[in-house]
Design a protein around this motif. Structure first.
Motif, mmCIF file in Angstrom:
data_model
loop_
_atom_site.group_PDB
_atom_site.id
_atom_site.type_symbol
_atom_site.label_atom_id
_atom_site.label_comp_id
_atom_site.label_asym_id
_atom_site.label_seq_id
_atom_site.Cartn_x
_atom_site.Cartn_y
_atom_site.Cartn_z
ATOM 1 N N PRO A 16 0.834 -1.209 0.000
ATOM 2 C CA PRO A 16 0.000 0.000 0.000
ATOM 3 C C PRO A 16 0.869 1.260 0.000
ATOM 4 N N LYS A 17 0.437 2.258 -0.751
ATOM 5 C CA LYS A 17 1.178 3.521 -0.853
ATOM 6 C C LYS A 17 0.271 4.668 -0.427
ATOM 7 N N LEU A 18 0.724 5.465 0.536
ATOM 8 C CA LEU A 18 -0.050 6.635 0.981
ATOM 9 C C LEU A 18 0.286 7.837 0.119
ATOM 10 N N THR A 19 -0.761 8.559 -0.291
ATOM 11 C CA THR A 19 -0.599 9.811 -1.028
ATOM 12 C C THR A 19 -1.570 10.825 -0.435
ATOM 13 N N LYS A 20 -1.405 12.072 -0.824
ATOM 14 C CA LYS A 20 -2.322 13.122 -0.366
ATOM 15 C C LYS A 20 -2.791 13.902 -1.579
ATOM 16 N N SER A 21 -4.098 14.112 -1.673
ATOM 17 C CA SER A 21 -4.669 14.848 -2.805
ATOM 18 C C SER A 21 -4.386 16.343 -2.648
ATOM 19 N N PRO A 22 -4.551 17.114 -3.726
ATOM 20 C CA PRO A 22 -4.391 18.568 -3.612
ATOM 21 C C PRO A 22 -5.326 19.187 -2.560
ATOM 22 N N ALA A 23 -6.461 18.498 -2.287
ATOM 23 C CA ALA A 23 -7.401 18.988 -1.271
ATOM 24 C C ALA A 23 -6.984 18.584 0.140
ATOM 25 N N GLY A 24 -5.871 17.822 0.254
ATOM 26 C CA GLY A 24 -5.374 17.418 1.559
ATOM 27 C C GLY A 24 -5.947 16.109 2.081
ATOM 28 N N ILE A 25 -6.656 15.358 1.237
ATOM 29 C CA ILE A 25 -7.241 14.084 1.656
ATOM 30 C C ILE A 25 -6.213 12.975 1.454
ATOM 31 N N VAL A 26 -6.020 12.160 2.493
ATOM 32 C CA VAL A 26 -5.072 11.046 2.429
ATOM 33 C C VAL A 26 -5.714 9.877 1.682
#
Length: 102
Positions: A16-26
């Motif tokens: 699993p890879k964690l990312t964050k959207s431009p809106a700040g949602i993980v």
């Protein structure tokens, strides 16, 4: 019609890879391999697919800490189309429930 629900089980083929959207949602992203035998028209057929999965929000961090490549899981959620890296549309399962299968 507005029904959109899928339940699928399989094995994680990447970590699993964690990312964050431009809106700040993980988001937690990974791929799962599903293999099964299903009956269709009174015949048994082999089924195989690789399904991209995304988990959003608070659940994303929890999931990324609880599962790893090689784990068997059952996932339920809804399907949505995303553009992949080459710009083509692909179906992605947005997980709302994940259960690790032991």
């Amino acid at each position: 019609m507005s029904e959109n629900c899928l339940q699928l089980s399989g094995e994680l083929i990447n970590s699993p890879k964690l990312t964050k959207s431009p809106a700040g949602i993980v988001h937690c992203k990974f791929k799962m391999k599903h293999e099964s035998r299903q009956t269709e028209a009174n015949l048994i057929r082999q089924c195989f697919c690789i399904m991209p999965i995304v988990v959003a929000g608070e659940m994303a961090t929890q999931v990324s800490n609880q599962i790893e490549k090689g784990n068997k899981i059952k996932v339920s959620g809804f399907l949505a189309s995303h553009k992949n890296q080459s710009g083509n549309g692909e179906l992605v399962l947005h997980a709302q429930y994940i259960e690790k299968i032991i």
